[in-house]
Scaffold this motif. Structure first.
Motif, short mmCIF file in Angstrom:
data_model
loop_
_atom_site.label_atom_id
_atom_site.label_comp_id
_atom_site.label_asym_id
_atom_site.label_seq_id
_atom_site.Cartn_x
_atom_site.Cartn_y
_atom_site.Cartn_z
N UNK A 244 18.60 44.27 29.21
CA UNK A 244 17.37 44.96 28.84
C UNK A 244 16.87 45.75 30.04
N UNK A 245 16.20 46.85 29.78
CA UNK A 245 15.65 47.66 30.87
C UNK A 245 14.36 47.04 31.39
N UNK A 246 14.07 47.31 32.63
CA UNK A 246 12.82 46.84 33.21
C UNK A 246 11.64 47.34 32.38
N UNK A 247 10.68 46.43 32.18
CA UNK A 247 9.53 46.74 31.35
C UNK A 247 9.71 46.38 29.89
N UNK A 248 10.94 46.05 29.52
CA UNK A 248 11.24 45.71 28.13
C UNK A 248 10.98 44.25 27.81
N UNK B 164 20.56 36.64 31.01
CA UNK B 164 19.57 37.71 30.82
C UNK B 164 19.69 38.63 32.03
N UNK B 165 19.93 39.90 31.77
CA UNK B 165 20.07 40.88 32.83
C UNK B 165 19.05 41.99 32.61
N UNK B 166 18.25 42.26 33.63
CA UNK B 166 17.22 43.29 33.55
C UNK B 166 17.62 44.41 34.51
N UNK B 167 17.84 45.59 33.97
CA UNK B 167 18.24 46.73 34.78
C UNK B 167 17.02 47.51 35.24
N UNK C 256 13.60 43.32 37.19
CA UNK C 256 14.96 43.01 37.66
C UNK C 256 15.08 41.62 38.27
N UNK C 257 14.03 41.12 38.89
CA UNK C 257 14.14 39.78 39.48
C UNK C 257 14.04 38.67 38.45
N UNK C 258 13.89 39.01 37.17
CA UNK C 258 14.01 38.01 36.10
C UNK C 258 15.46 37.78 35.70
N UNK C 259 16.35 38.58 36.25
CA UNK C 259 17.78 38.44 35.94
C UNK C 259 18.28 37.07 36.37
N UNK C 260 18.88 36.35 35.42
CA UNK C 260 19.36 34.99 35.69
C UNK C 260 20.03 34.45 34.43
N UNK C 261 20.66 33.30 34.60
CA UNK C 261 21.07 32.53 33.44
C UNK C 261 19.91 31.61 33.08
N UNK C 262 19.52 31.67 31.82
CA UNK C 262 18.38 30.88 31.35
C UNK C 262 18.90 29.66 30.59
N UNK C 263 18.34 28.49 30.95
CA UNK C 263 18.75 27.22 30.37
C UNK C 263 17.56 26.59 29.66
N UNK C 264 17.79 25.98 28.52
CA UNK C 264 16.76 25.14 27.94
C UNK C 264 17.12 23.68 28.21
N UNK D 86 9.68 34.01 24.66
CA UNK D 86 9.41 35.44 24.53
C UNK D 86 9.14 35.98 25.92
N UNK D 87 9.93 36.95 26.33
CA UNK D 87 9.82 37.50 27.68
C UNK D 87 9.41 38.97 27.58
N UNK D 88 8.27 39.28 28.13
CA UNK D 88 7.74 40.64 28.12
C UNK D 88 7.62 41.16 29.54
N UNK D 89 7.48 42.48 29.65
CA UNK D 89 7.33 43.13 30.97
C UNK D 89 8.40 42.61 31.93
N UNK D 90 9.62 42.61 31.48
CA UNK D 90 10.71 42.08 32.29
C UNK D 90 10.93 42.91 33.53
#
Length: 119
Positions: free
Chosen positions: A12-16, A115-118, A85-93, A79-83
């Protein structure tokens, strides 16, 4: 034994925005989301009590991310908003007996979703 499977990661793009899900094979108590970037420790993101009445967020995502759950289908969402680039990671529950920020407090873990934020 509870099996957890995450869904919905992607690019997803930054801000998405992006919503990821975690499906459990059975009933769970407190649920948490963690993330791990390359070369970094796994860090706490958010947690929710079994009834959904209590939530906990890390300072880095507070106001941007929202955790929710549907106990009818044994699923928890992030729900992740206003993503950024530093949110880029593998997300685990993770599932545990109580809401906590420490990984040791959770007994069951999913395999993670990227999750990758460009920028």
């Amino acid at each position: 034994q509870v099996d957890l499977v995450e869904f919905g990661g992607g690019l997803v793009q930054a801000g998405g925005s992006l919503r990821i899900s975690c499906s459990a094979s059975g009933r769970t108590s407190s649920m948490g989301w963690f993330r791990q970037a390359p070369g970094m420790d796994r860090e706490f993101v958010a947690a929710m009590s079994w009834n959904g009445l209590e939530t906990l967020y890390s300072d880095s995502v507070k106001g941007r991310f929202a955790i929710s759950r549907d106990n009818v289908v044994n699923t928890v969402y992030l729900q992740m908003n206003m993503l950024r680039p530093d949110d880029t990671a593998v997300y685990f529950c993770a599932a545990g007996h109580s809401m906590a920020v420490l990984t040791d407090s959770y007994k069951y873990w999913g395999q993670g979703t990227q999750v990758t934020v460009s920028s």
